[in-house]
Design a protein around this motif. Structure first.
Motif, mmCIF file in Angstrom:
data_model
loop_
_atom_site.group_PDB
_atom_site.id
_atom_site.type_symbol
_atom_site.label_atom_id
_atom_site.label_comp_id
_atom_site.label_asym_id
_atom_site.label_seq_id
_atom_site.Cartn_x
_atom_site.Cartn_y
_atom_site.Cartn_z
ATOM 1 N N ARG A 127 -13.835 14.419 -29.086
ATOM 2 C CA ARG A 127 -12.897 14.022 -28.050
ATOM 3 C C ARG A 127 -13.571 13.032 -27.104
ATOM 4 N N ALA A 128 -13.183 11.790 -27.212
ATOM 5 C CA ALA A 128 -13.700 10.753 -26.323
ATOM 6 C C ALA A 128 -12.672 10.503 -25.235
ATOM 7 N N PRO A 129 -13.136 10.247 -23.997
ATOM 8 C CA PRO A 129 -12.161 9.984 -22.928
ATOM 9 C C PRO A 129 -11.454 8.656 -23.161
ATOM 10 N N VAL A 130 -10.152 8.668 -22.963
ATOM 11 C CA VAL A 130 -9.331 7.479 -23.151
ATOM 12 C C VAL A 130 -8.625 7.194 -21.830
ATOM 13 N N ASN A 131 -8.781 5.989 -21.327
ATOM 14 C CA ASN A 131 -8.123 5.610 -20.083
ATOM 15 C C ASN A 131 -6.685 5.205 -20.386
#
Length: 187
Positions: free
Chosen positions: A49-53
């Motif tokens: 899970r990578a942070p997505v803006n």
């Protein structure tokens, strides 16, 4: 698991069916080479899970339905039927028409089936053997008691005796050809 295409028998392994004997087709090896596409990316996805803006849409309603422990407990008095009220002494009268005894023994007994047996799977009629010659399933047999067992194979001068499981003639100390039970040695 392998499923026989002929009799639908399921077995874990083997090259032929354990019930009907049908040989399973051998798996063919795919000998055609597969060429990779030059524009195809062959790197696997790594990570998690990578942070997505993201920006919120202006016309999107941001309400969330409440669920689980954040909901208040609601009591429904009409459905709270977990315990009945005390009924007091209830008269119990015996039923006159209920028979709780057994029927009187008339002495008549059903005779055990002897001779040819019909297979319940394929309806093959067979006089001897523990397994059906047609489909290979176990045949229904009756084991006679010691008093009713025939004494002709119990140990004559020829050395044969009756198998203790299926009463097939077998030599002492050898395995029964029908069921595999080992016959006892002469004492």
């Amino acid at each position: 698991m392998i499923i026989c295409p002929l009799c639908d028998h399921v077995q874990p392994e083997g090259t032929e069916c354990d019930v009907c004997g049908k040989r399973f087709p051998l798996p063919t090896a795919d000998a055609t080479p597969v060429a990779t596409l030059p524009e195809l990316e062959v790197t696997p996805h790594a990570g998690g899970r990578a942070p997505v803006n993201v920006t919120a849409l202006p016309d999107l309603d941001l309400t969330r339905l409440r669920s689980g422990p954040d909901l208040p407990v609601q009591m429904v008095p009409d459905l709270q039927l977990t315990r009945a009220r005390d009924m007091g002494p209830v008269p119990v009268a015996p039923m006159a028409e209920l028979d709780t005894g057994r029927a009187a023994d008339d002495g008549v007994r059903t005779a055990a089936p002897l001779g040819a047996v019909v297979c319940r799977y394929c309806r093959n009629t067979q006089a001897a053997g523990l397994l059906c010659d047609n489909c290979g399933m176990r045949l229904p047999r009756v084991r006679p008691t010691a008093a009713a067992a025939p004494a002709k194979n119990s140990g004559g001068e020829d050395g044969w005796r009756a198998c203790t499981s299926c009463h097939t003639p077998v030599r002492p100390g050898k395995a029964c050809p029908e069921c595999g039970t080992r016959a006892q040695e002469d004492a």
